[in-house]
Design a protein around this motif. Sequence first.
Motif, short mmCIF file in Angstrom:
data_model
loop_
_atom_site.label_atom_id
_atom_site.label_comp_id
_atom_site.label_asym_id
_atom_site.label_seq_id
_atom_site.Cartn_x
_atom_site.Cartn_y
_atom_site.Cartn_z
N CYS A 191 47.94 -22.57 -4.78
CA CYS A 191 48.06 -22.02 -6.14
C CYS A 191 47.07 -20.88 -6.36
O CYS A 191 47.42 -19.84 -6.91
CB CYS A 191 47.83 -23.16 -7.14
SG CYS A 191 47.81 -22.63 -8.84
N ALA A 192 45.84 -21.07 -5.88
CA ALA A 192 44.79 -20.05 -6.09
C ALA A 192 45.14 -18.73 -5.42
O ALA A 192 44.71 -17.67 -5.87
CB ALA A 192 43.45 -20.57 -5.58
N PHE A 193 45.91 -18.80 -4.35
CA PHE A 193 46.32 -17.59 -3.63
C PHE A 193 47.56 -16.94 -4.23
O PHE A 193 48.00 -15.90 -3.77
CB PHE A 193 46.57 -17.90 -2.14
CG PHE A 193 45.33 -17.78 -1.28
CD1 PHE A 193 45.05 -16.60 -0.60
CD2 PHE A 193 44.44 -18.83 -1.16
CE1 PHE A 193 43.92 -16.48 0.19
CE2 PHE A 193 43.30 -18.73 -0.37
CZ PHE A 193 43.03 -17.55 0.31
N ALA A 251 35.43 -15.54 -18.73
CA ALA A 251 35.32 -15.12 -20.14
C ALA A 251 36.45 -14.18 -20.54
O ALA A 251 36.72 -13.98 -21.73
CB ALA A 251 33.96 -14.46 -20.39
N TYR A 252 37.09 -13.54 -19.57
CA TYR A 252 38.15 -12.56 -19.87
C TYR A 252 39.45 -12.93 -19.15
O TYR A 252 40.26 -12.06 -18.86
CB TYR A 252 37.70 -11.16 -19.42
CG TYR A 252 36.58 -10.56 -20.27
CD1 TYR A 252 36.87 -9.87 -21.45
CD2 TYR A 252 35.25 -10.69 -19.89
CE1 TYR A 252 35.86 -9.32 -22.23
CE2 TYR A 252 34.23 -10.14 -20.67
CZ TYR A 252 34.55 -9.46 -21.83
OH TYR A 252 33.55 -8.90 -22.60
N MET A 253 39.64 -14.21 -18.88
CA MET A 253 40.72 -14.60 -17.96
C MET A 253 41.55 -15.75 -18.51
O MET A 253 41.02 -16.62 -19.18
CB MET A 253 40.00 -15.05 -16.68
CG MET A 253 40.88 -15.31 -15.53
SD MET A 253 39.80 -15.42 -14.08
CE MET A 253 41.04 -15.71 -12.86
N ASP A 254 42.84 -15.77 -18.20
CA ASP A 254 43.64 -16.95 -18.51
C ASP A 254 44.76 -17.12 -17.48
O ASP A 254 44.86 -16.35 -16.53
CB ASP A 254 44.19 -16.90 -19.95
CG ASP A 254 45.15 -15.75 -20.17
OD1 ASP A 254 45.59 -15.13 -19.18
OD2 ASP A 254 45.49 -15.47 -21.34
N THR A 255 45.55 -18.17 -17.73
CA THR A 255 46.71 -18.43 -16.87
C THR A 255 47.94 -18.33 -17.77
O THR A 255 47.81 -18.35 -19.00
CB THR A 255 46.63 -19.84 -16.26
OG1 THR A 255 46.36 -20.77 -17.33
CG2 THR A 255 45.50 -19.94 -15.25
N ALA A 256 49.10 -18.21 -17.16
CA ALA A 256 50.32 -18.10 -17.98
C ALA A 256 50.47 -19.37 -18.83
O ALA A 256 50.14 -20.46 -18.37
CB ALA A 256 51.52 -17.92 -17.07
N PRO A 257 50.96 -19.21 -20.09
CA PRO A 257 51.13 -20.39 -20.96
C PRO A 257 51.97 -21.45 -20.25
O PRO A 257 53.01 -21.14 -19.67
CB PRO A 257 51.87 -19.84 -22.19
CG PRO A 257 51.63 -18.35 -22.15
CD PRO A 257 51.41 -17.98 -20.72
N ASP A 259 51.32 -23.04 -17.51
CA ASP A 259 51.10 -23.19 -16.07
C ASP A 259 49.90 -24.11 -15.84
O ASP A 259 48.79 -23.66 -15.56
CB ASP A 259 50.89 -21.82 -15.41
CG ASP A 259 50.87 -21.91 -13.88
OD1 ASP A 259 50.82 -23.03 -13.35
OD2 ASP A 259 50.90 -20.84 -13.23
N GLU A 260 50.14 -25.39 -15.98
CA GLU A 260 49.06 -26.39 -15.88
C GLU A 260 48.39 -26.41 -14.50
O GLU A 260 47.16 -26.48 -14.41
CB GLU A 260 49.58 -27.78 -16.25
CG GLU A 260 49.55 -28.04 -17.75
CD GLU A 260 48.21 -27.67 -18.40
OE1 GLU A 260 47.16 -28.12 -17.88
OE2 GLU A 260 48.21 -26.93 -19.39
N PRO A 261 49.18 -26.36 -13.41
CA PRO A 261 48.51 -26.37 -12.10
C PRO A 261 47.54 -25.20 -11.94
O PRO A 261 46.45 -25.36 -11.39
CB PRO A 261 49.68 -26.26 -11.11
CG PRO A 261 50.87 -26.77 -11.85
CD PRO A 261 50.65 -26.43 -13.29
N ALA A 262 47.93 -24.02 -12.43
CA ALA A 262 47.03 -22.86 -12.32
C ALA A 262 45.78 -23.08 -13.16
O ALA A 262 44.66 -22.79 -12.73
CB ALA A 262 47.76 -21.59 -12.77
N ARG A 263 45.96 -23.63 -14.36
CA ARG A 263 44.81 -23.93 -15.24
C ARG A 263 43.84 -24.89 -14.54
O ARG A 263 42.63 -24.69 -14.51
CB ARG A 263 45.36 -24.54 -16.54
CG ARG A 263 44.39 -24.93 -17.58
CD ARG A 263 43.88 -23.73 -18.35
NE ARG A 263 42.52 -23.43 -17.98
CZ ARG A 263 41.92 -22.28 -18.24
NH1 ARG A 263 42.55 -21.31 -18.87
NH2 ARG A 263 40.69 -22.08 -17.88
N ARG A 264 44.41 -25.96 -13.95
CA ARG A 264 43.56 -26.96 -13.27
C ARG A 264 42.83 -26.34 -12.08
O ARG A 264 41.66 -26.63 -11.84
CB ARG A 264 44.43 -28.13 -12.78
CG ARG A 264 44.63 -29.22 -13.82
CD ARG A 264 45.02 -30.54 -13.15
NE ARG A 264 46.13 -30.39 -12.20
CZ ARG A 264 47.41 -30.37 -12.55
NH1 ARG A 264 47.76 -30.52 -13.82
NH2 ARG A 264 48.35 -30.22 -11.63
#
Length: 338
Positions: A191-193, A251-257, A259-264
């Motif tokens: 996921c991180a990649f 501080a300036y970053m997010d994941t797509a609404p 997208d729980e795996p990306a958030r985790r």
Amino acid sequence: MLTRIDLTAEDRDAVAALCAEAAGEHPAADDPAFLREAPLIAHRMPRAVRAALAGLHADDGPSALVIGGLDVPDEAIGPTPSSWREGRPVPPAVHRLENALVLYSSLLGDVFGWATQQDGRLVHDVVPTRGHEDEQLGSGSTAPLMWHTEEAFHPYRADYVVLMCLRNPDGVATTVGGFDPSVLTEEERRCAFEPRFRIRPDKSHLQAYNAENADRHREGFDRTEQMNEEPDAVPVLFGAPHDPFLQIDPAYMDTAPGDEPARRTLDRIGEAIEGGLTDVPLRPGDVVFIDNFRLVHGRQPFKARYDGTDRWLKRVNVTRDLRKSSAMRLPDAVRVVV
Ligand SMILES: O=C(O)CCC(=O)C(=O)O
Ligand SMILES: [Fe+2]
């Protein structure tokens, strides 16, 4: 993660002599003719300096280096500027120290700047600024500066961020941290990649923080505005799966609404970095070189004095290859990325 060398008395004199010689020949550390000649002059740096920087460039050991021992004459450098806009003209003692910063840096690569930051200057001042106390900016103070990749949002960000300390009366620490990918599960690593993360420009790139050259750098501000409104989705790790590079700025970053795996995954990486942060309280005359592909950095909180004795760093960005950003540079300012 970090190595340190300190100049011997003899090496300190040799570096000071090169800096003084260059100051006699060139009007400023960001003078194009000086920058052109800097790698050549730097060949005459003491062997210990060249060896330490070659070691960092080789990318097979610690990813941060402190070279200490430059002499910073506290009286002669003058008061700490109240913002990056002040501090001109540069006092001769500061000019010589900026020369050292550029000469050291040119042993790693090409010094460059951003059209949208500090009015396109190549040598930045990092000083606390009234009204910015709680901001996530180099000019903040009371709020801790959350660790980050420098210009994480930008494809042509620096390979190395270089900070020189002129003054740090309270020993306020710069923080430095790395990431060990073995903390991730196989699924998280995959996921991180993947391009599932969005990183926005930090406020120092906004037009409001850069009034003077707004028209000349219009294209740059328009592009950063675009990157702010519709950031591209990017991975947080890239490069070799077993030894990845990192681009991250929580501080300036997010994941797509949704997208729980990306958030985790982002949280897991953040916790691991947070747990391994090291304090590096720079002393006057210390220069820290931080590999911006491998390490994040930030700053502990402090109380600014606003009386001319505040903490004062000089900063340059260094790329290993200026050519890769050629499509995003101004024709008449070859070292400024728009
Ligand atoms: O003030 C510091 O020690 C670091 C500030 C920072 O993040 C930077 O200048 O890029
Ligand atoms: Fe930074």
